[in-house]
Design an enzyme around this catalytic site. Structure first.
Site: not given
Length: 541
Positions: A212, A265-267, A269, A293, A327, A425
């Site tokens: 995805k 992606g995001s922490t 999520v 990551e 990132c 962030e």
């Protein structure tokens, strides 16, 4: 599964093209950019041999020109997610048995296709869809993705070649089996190379994947699928679906054959996915591999011995290349007080000289942030900084979304090391600086270590070796990638394996064999040539 009988081509980093005025590559990329900009791409789901157009479409618009449509993409329904999983599992029956050198050949060919005939298309779609400048696209969607594909083959060969010792009368051998099931790959908008690497690294080791990509990366995602298909990747090994993220993830994590996730992606999520895996753990055929990551609040610390121009350049490049949407981007910095006046003068001068605009103009240094939500978030932080008694914007601070989502490179100086933009962030071109007393160097290093929940990248700039050594020690858990006398971005496959810990991820080091090992399930086979026929031992008399 293989044992390393064949010598693979030695991987070398793909050379970076300059795109200097008058160069042939500049003329070529400008031509491709215009072609794609004026076409209307239609991006389907890729499930097995099918290219499925569901009719549930969304528009693709360049972040730097959001009124211009460059294409549409089709969204998956629940049935398509199930179809992608079933197709992957069917493909696994043959792919998992394929000799490793045959799998390697597919991805080595893919690298050569990207380096050659697909280079302009990969770069142009990244420039348009993700608003990367030509240089940022070149190092990402051409060079880094080629490096991932080639070095991963070399690492796979090394893994297979390493075998246990065997004593007399026995032969011990290790097989690296693919995981029993399928891998779910979730990739971000900000690096086309990551989008290519996350599903393909698992597939290289004999796994099958449901991929995805980000809905903000669809133009270049389609080119990745085109390359894999032309390279000879069998149908169903990597299936690309896009749609409602929660629906897709819930359907995938509910399947008993789910064997692992490869995520960037995001922490929040990632934590949510981890929790769902835990809730479903009794349903799975095997313990899933969880590799991720996530975010960062990356730092640059300047010791009083540092060269001010080195510091200013590291800050500018580290914080503002690709609009700060790496990132690894520098987001907070700590500058020694005696160094600050000269650093400030040089940094402000350099930031004011930055050109911002369409990535179709190759003279621009940065483009737009990825979408309106990002723009709105960043502009709110900037507006709050303008009103704060603890913060001063020394350069930048303007935002305009009338044509594109443009946020000026912005430098905030704060008197409070816990000010919100030093801690939270942001993922954009906003850098916050704190000036510390020359005599408080070690205390400041402890402050750096304790300020953030993240631990991705960071750097120390110093000509004093003792100061560098102290920072390396105190900050050992603050950054999975730590730089001395450099910016905190720019990891290169084969040279700086990438990943962080704390809330920045599982630190499985993309671009190394450590990551590939996560996508194999070793089986030890011991064969005894002359088996024992008497159960007794000498000590028994």
């Amino acid at each position: 599964m293989g044992k390393g009988y064949f010598q693979v081509p030695t991987a070398i980093n793909e050379p970076i093209k300059t795109y200097a005025p008058g160069s042939p590559e500049r003329a070529s990329i400008e031509k491709m950019y215009k072609k794609i900009y004026n076409e209307k791409a239609e991006i389907p789901l890729y499930i097995g041999k099918e290219e499925i157009k569901t009719g549930h479409t969304k528009s693709i618009r360049p972040p730097h020109d959001h009124q211009h449509e460059v294409g549409i993409y089709h969204n998956a329904e629940e049935k398509h997610v199930e179809q992608a999983i079933d197709t992957a599992l069917e493909a696994r029956k043959e792919w998992a048995k394929l000799p490793w050198e045959q799998r390697a050949a597919v991805f080595l060919k893919a690298a050569d296709l990207i380096a050659g005939p697909y280079r302009d298309k990969m770069n142009a779609t990244t420039m348009i869809g993700q608003s990367k400048t030509v240089f940022q696209a070149e190092i990402d969607s051409a060079c880094e993705i080629c490096d991932f594909l080639r070095f991963n083959v070399e690492y796979m060969s090394e893994i297979y070649r390493e075998q246990p010792e065997s004593a007399d009368n026995e032969w011990n051998r290790l097989e690296h089996r693919p995981l029993e099931g399928f891998v779910y790959a979730i990739t971000p908008f900000n690096f086309t190379a990551i989008a290519g690497n996350l599903p393909s690294s698992a597939a290289l080791m004999g796994n099958v994947a449901v991929w995805k990509p980000s809905d903000s990366q669809m133009l270049s995602a389609q080119v990745i699928m085109e390359v894999f298909k032309e390279a000879g990747l069998p149908d169903g090994v990597i299936n690309m679906i896009i749609g409602d993220p929660e629906m897709i993830t819930n359907k995938i994590l509910a399947r008993k054959e789910f064997a692992g996730i490869h995520f960037t992606g995001s922490t929040n999520v990632f934590k949510g996915i981890w929790a769902k895996i835990g809730e479903n753990i009794h349903n799975y055929n095997t313990y899933p591999r969880i590799v991720g990551e996530t975010g960062g609040k990356d730092f640059i610390v300047a010791h009083k011995s540092a060269d001010p121009q080195v510091v200013a350049t590291a800050l500018l490049r580290g914080a503002f290349e690709f609009q700060g949407q790496k990132c690894s981007a520098a987001s907070r910095s700590y500058i020694s007080s005696s160094l600050w006046p000269e650093v400030k003068e040089r940094l402000v001068k350099d930031v004011k000289s930055i050109k911002m605009g369409s990535t179709g103009d190759l003279s621009n240094f940065i483009g737009a942030v990825i979408h309106e939500q990002s723009f709105d978030k960043l502009s709110k932080y900037i507006e709050r900084a303008k009103k704060s008694d603890e913060a001063e914007i020394i350069v930048g601070g303007n935002c305009d979304k009338s044509k594109g989502y443009f946020v000026e490179p912005t430098v905030i100086v704060t008197t409070n090391p816990q000010y919100e933009t030093m801690v939270e962030e942001l993922f954009g071109p906003v850098l916050t600086l704190y000036v510390y007393d020359d005599n408080a160097y070690e205390d400041t290093l402890h402050l750096v270590d304790n300020t953030s929940q993240y631990g991705l990248t960071g750097s120390i700039i110093s000509t004093d070796r003792y100061a560098a050594a102290v920072a390396t020690d105190i900050l050992q858990n603050s950054a999975g990638n730590f730089y001395i006398n450099d910016k905190c971005t720019g990891a290169v496959v084969g040279r700086q394996p990438f990943g962080g810990a704390r809330n920045s991820g599982t630190n499985d080091k993309a671009g190394s064999k450590f990551n590939l090992l996560r996508w194999s399930s070793p089986r030890l086979i011991k064969e005894t040539f002359v088996p024992a026929t008497d159960y007794t031992y000498p000590h028994m008399g």
